[in-house]
Design an enzyme around this catalytic site. Structure first.
Site, PDB file in Angstrom:
ATOM      1  N   SER A 186       0.796  -1.236   0.000  1.00 55.79           N
ATOM      2  CA  SER A 186       0.000   0.000   0.000  1.00 55.79           C
ATOM      3  C   SER A 186       0.828   1.284   0.000  1.00 55.79           C
ATOM      4  O   SER A 186       0.273   2.359  -0.253  1.00 55.79           O
ATOM      5  CB  SER A 186      -0.939   0.018   1.198  1.00 55.79           C
ATOM      6  OG  SER A 186      -2.081  -0.729   0.904  1.00 55.79           O
TER       7      SER A 186
ATOM      8  N   LYS B 117       0.526   3.369  -2.993  1.00 58.70           N
ATOM      9  CA  LYS B 117      -0.649   4.215  -3.226  1.00 58.70           C
ATOM     10  C   LYS B 117      -0.294   5.701  -3.182  1.00 58.70           C
ATOM     11  O   LYS B 117      -0.892   6.529  -3.872  1.00 58.70           O
ATOM     12  CB  LYS B 117      -1.735   3.916  -2.178  1.00 58.70           C
ATOM     13  CG  LYS B 117      -2.347   2.534  -2.339  1.00 58.70           C
ATOM     14  CD  LYS B 117      -3.209   2.142  -1.148  1.00 58.70           C
ATOM     15  CE  LYS B 117      -3.831   0.765  -1.377  1.00 58.70           C
ATOM     16  NZ  LYS B 117      -4.446   0.203  -0.181  1.00 58.70           N
TER      17      LYS B 117
ATOM     18  N   TYR C 298      -2.018  -3.085 -11.027  1.00 62.84           N
ATOM     19  CA  TYR C 298      -2.084  -2.783  -9.585  1.00 62.84           C
ATOM     20  C   TYR C 298      -1.220  -3.753  -8.775  1.00 62.84           C
ATOM     21  O   TYR C 298      -0.485  -3.345  -7.872  1.00 62.84           O
ATOM     22  CB  TYR C 298      -3.549  -2.850  -9.117  1.00 62.84           C
ATOM     23  CG  TYR C 298      -3.720  -2.692  -7.626  1.00 62.84           C
ATOM     24  CD1 TYR C 298      -3.630  -1.443  -7.018  1.00 62.84           C
ATOM     25  CD2 TYR C 298      -3.962  -3.810  -6.811  1.00 62.84           C
ATOM     26  CE1 TYR C 298      -3.776  -1.305  -5.646  1.00 62.84           C
ATOM     27  CE2 TYR C 298      -4.111  -3.672  -5.440  1.00 62.84           C
ATOM     28  CZ  TYR C 298      -4.011  -2.420  -4.863  1.00 62.84           C
ATOM     29  OH  TYR C 298      -4.152  -2.296  -3.502  1.00 62.84           O
TER      30      TYR C 298
ATOM     31  N   TYR D 141      -4.411   3.465   7.421  1.00 64.53           N
ATOM     32  CA  TYR D 141      -5.747   2.872   7.344  1.00 64.53           C
ATOM     33  C   TYR D 141      -6.633   3.413   8.485  1.00 64.53           C
ATOM     34  O   TYR D 141      -6.559   4.592   8.808  1.00 64.53           O
ATOM     35  CB  TYR D 141      -5.702   1.329   7.410  1.00 64.53           C
ATOM     36  CG  TYR D 141      -4.557   0.669   6.691  1.00 64.53           C
ATOM     37  CD1 TYR D 141      -4.361   0.876   5.326  1.00 64.53           C
ATOM     38  CD2 TYR D 141      -3.678  -0.178   7.338  1.00 64.53           C
ATOM     39  CE1 TYR D 141      -3.327   0.251   4.655  1.00 64.53           C
ATOM     40  CE2 TYR D 141      -2.642  -0.817   6.671  1.00 64.53           C
ATOM     41  CZ  TYR D 141      -2.477  -0.587   5.340  1.00 64.53           C
ATOM     42  OH  TYR D 141      -1.452  -1.202   4.692  1.00 64.53           O
TER      43      TYR D 141
ATOM     44  N   VAL E 112       1.077  -3.869   3.726  1.00 68.11           N
ATOM     45  CA  VAL E 112       0.943  -5.158   4.415  1.00 68.11           C
ATOM     46  C   VAL E 112       2.196  -6.027   4.370  1.00 68.11           C
ATOM     47  O   VAL E 112       2.243  -7.074   5.010  1.00 68.11           O
ATOM     48  CB  VAL E 112      -0.249  -6.015   3.904  1.00 68.11           C
ATOM     49  CG1 VAL E 112      -1.563  -5.479   4.402  1.00 68.11           C
ATOM     50  CG2 VAL E 112      -0.216  -6.171   2.417  1.00 68.11           C
TER      51      VAL E 112
END
Ligand code: GLN
Length: 309
Positions: A65, A68, A193, A245, A263
């Site tokens: 992540s 992102k 992705y 998150y 993660v």
């Protein structure tokens, strides 16, 4: 400027090592299970050649992540704010990173922010390029520039492992396609992705990326800007409000550094105008953040007064 973090940081790492025992390595992407839950590594980059580094700071891990943040910056550079924020919102969710709940309960159905999976998929669908290969090349080149490491590439095994098991992300993408947030083939988007998430770095690369973000996209070794000031500011704001998150609120209180986790156990920290921090600790807490990494950042922030608040 000389790094003055040496001795204290070594002690802090010793202090947080025990936390790895109460965390768990991510298992929903089978390839990530190979990680050693006891690992903990950190690097700090202060703009000088010398970074402080300790523990497993040279072990490669995938961005997951953390990517992102980088695709958001690239999509904003490609299209500008109006286009990007017509597809994704600016609000934290309070839900787990892979949740579909708010997509269904919000009208119009667009993901709440670019740091959750749905939002990241929408952002990734905007990256310019005539093929996935070209898009990935652009993204990897961007990561190489930000880190100053021309060797960076992606881990094919991790990408394949995620692609084969990414049915939850597929369902988010199909939902968004139905509602006109994204267009095109879902599996083509998933292919890109999962490769973006599998870009591999170590703590030192990550610390330099953090430094670049902290300094408005300035190149870590040279003196030019890779990300426009306004976009770096915007990205760091998302890191504060949504980067960890549904633990972002507590993290802002306890640590107060713009940061983004993944993660695989990585966390990038960007102290505005200050240091970049790269951290690796694959044992995760129940929200998917590195359990020892979070604790270490808390200690570092308190010790060196790094909270922006
Ligand atoms: N590739 C992962 C996924 O989409 C990234 C999630 C994460 O790091 N939180 O599930």
């Amino acid at each position: 400027m000389v790094c003055h973090y040496g001795k204290d940081l070594k002690e802090m790492i010793e202090q947080v090592k025990g936390y790895t025992k109460s965390g768990k390595v991510a298992d929903y992407i089978p390839a990530l299970l190979k990680a050693n839950g006891d690992d903990i590594g950190v690097a700090i980059f202060d703009g000088n050649e010398t970074c402080f580094s300790e523990g497993e700071h040279h072990k490669p891990f995938t961005l997951q992540s953390i990517s992102k943040v980088l695709t958001l910056a690239l999509a904003l550079m490609d299209h500008g704010e109006d286009v990007v924020f017509s597809k994704v919102g600016m609000e934290p969710t309070g839900d787990p990173f892979n949740s579909i709940a708010k997509l269904e309960s919000h009208i119009p159905s667009k993901p709440l922010n670019p740091m959750i999976n749905a939002g990241a998929l929408a952002v990734t669908s905007l990256i310019k390029g005539s093929s996935n290969e070209e898009k990935l090349d652009r993204l990897i080149q961007f990561v190489r520039e930000l880190s100053g490491n021309s060797q960076i590439t992606y881990n094919q095994n991790v990408a394949k492992s995620e692609f084969e098991t990414a049915d939850l992300n597929r369902s988010l993408a199909y939902f968004m396609k139905q509602h006109g947030v994204i267009s095109g083939e879902v599996d083509v988007l998933l292919d890109f992705y999962t490769k973006q998430c599998a870009i591999e770095v170590d703590c030192e690369d990550l610390a330099k990326i953090g430094y670049s973000l902290a300094h408005q996209g300035e190149h870590p070794d040279k003196n030019y800007s890779i990300i426009p000031f306004e976009i770096a500011r915007l990205v760091k704001t998302f890191m504060v409000t949504c980067g960890m998150y549904n633990a972002s609120g507590e993290f802002a209180i306890r640590v107060g550094i713009p940061a983004k986790s993944g993660v695989s156990g990585g966390i990038v920290g960007a102290v505005p105008g200050g240091i970049g921090i790269g951290l690796y600790g694959p044992a995760l807490d129940e929200k998917g953040n590195s359990i020892a990494g979070m604790k270490l950042l808390e200690l570092i922030s308190a010790k060196y007064h790094l909270s922006i608040f």
